[in-house]
Design an enzyme around this catalytic site. Structure first.
Site, short mmCIF file in Angstrom:
data_model
loop_
_atom_site.label_atom_id
_atom_site.label_comp_id
_atom_site.label_asym_id
_atom_site.label_seq_id
_atom_site.Cartn_x
_atom_site.Cartn_y
_atom_site.Cartn_z
N ASP A 171 0.81 -1.21 0.00
CA ASP A 171 0.00 0.00 0.00
C ASP A 171 0.85 1.27 0.00
OD1 ASP A 171 -2.35 -1.36 -0.12
OD2 ASP A 171 -2.97 -0.98 1.94
N ASN A 203 -4.12 8.71 2.48
CA ASN A 203 -4.60 8.01 3.66
C ASN A 203 -4.96 8.99 4.77
OD1 ASN A 203 -4.77 5.32 3.09
ND2 ASN A 203 -2.92 4.71 4.18
#
Length: 303
Positions: free
Chosen positions: A67, A137
């Protein structure tokens, strides 16, 4: 698939098998491959470009890593969002979908337009330091040294209250499954245009998460009684804020395009991964984490 494919690779994990698969496919289909100049030592033999030229040249990007690598790829092309496919060379990934053994089939699916695009928003932040940073994020205010993070929250010019806590997380829907979730914040659907502010180990002031809309501007002002505050963007240290320092954040919608080859299956796996973080799992739920080709091998023929 477009004529120019960009590769973004993890700085240390072995990705040679995927690079060979992509290289062979590019030769067969007449696709140009370019890499970032910073990645060139890891993937020699390809045309290397500075980041700005790379972002201008690519029609597609393939991220080889986890990620973190995927987030870096999204930031790289956010001013000109192009489709990004994540190949999982990491661990428990939520963004990356394809395993290296599935890469050849994934490339075929791209060529035949057998995919969907999942739009992602990001947080564009400004501080006392000139220039803006973007987090797909989260943005996190962390304490540096002893004491607590103490900040005042203002939304669209209106005072919302203050936080006194170990850290303060401002997250996108994508990031809601990361630090925000670990701190007890809500999981927000990727389809929602929202951001969430969550305190970590609150001691005083606002103690619960606040969910805000796509047009809201968040202003976090460091109070005089606060510990020194550091700013992390997607888990990477960015800068520090002194007393009276200010962090502002806005949600930028459609800042990235993530390729989904099997959106439903990916969503199901992500739900199980969230359960794995803090809930017991039934054996059949654990099987959902196993790639299909391995699951068939485990189940055996005829089952």
């Amino acid at each position: 698939m477009g004529e120019t494919l960009g590769l973004v690779v993890h700085p240390s994990k072995p990705v040679d098998s995927s690079v060979r698969t992509i290289s062979a496919y590019a030769r067969t289909h007449g696709v140009r491959i370019v890499v970032r100049a910073a990645d060139a030592p890891r993937v020699p033999g390809f045309e290397a470009l500075p980041d700005a030229e790379f972002a201008d040249a690519v029609d597609w990007v393939i991220s080889l890593g986890g990620d973190g690598t995927m987030l870096g790829a999204l930031r790289l092309v956010m001013e000109r969002p192009v489709p990004v496919l994540g190949v999982n060379h990491g661990n428990l990934g939520f963004l990356v979908e394809v395993f290296p053994t599935q890469l050849e089939a994934a490339l075929e699916a791209l060529v035949h337009n057998e995919f969907t695009i999942e739009p992602h928003s990001c947080l564009v932040a400004g501080t006392d330091v000139p220039g803006a940073v973007a987090g797909f994020n989260d943005l996190v205010l962390t304490r540096l040294g002893r004491g607590a993070v103490s900040v005042d929250l203002t939304v669209n010019g209106q005072q919302f209250g203050y936080y006194k806590c170990d850290a303060l997380v401002v997250a996108t829907p994508t990031g809601s499954t990361a630090y925000n979730y670990a701190a007890g914040g809500p999981v927000i659907s990727p389809s929602a245009a929202a951001m969430v502010v969550t305190p970590v180990a609150p001691m005083a002031g606002v103690s619960r998460s606040v969910v805000l809309g796509p047009n809201d501007e968040v202003r976090l002002h460091v109070a005089g009684d606060s510990a020194a505050v550091g700013v992390e963007v997607d888990g990477v240290e960015s800068e520090t804020l002194a007393h009276d320092g200010v962090l502002t954040a806005r949600l930028r919608q459609d800042a990235a395009k993530v390729v989904r080859l099997a959106a439903g299956a990916h969503a199901s796996r992500s739900r199980v991964k969230l359960s794995l973080l803090d809930l017991p799992l039934r054996p059949d739920q654990l099987l959902e984490l196993v790639p299909g080709h391995l699951r068939q091998r485990l189940e055996g023929p005829g089952e």
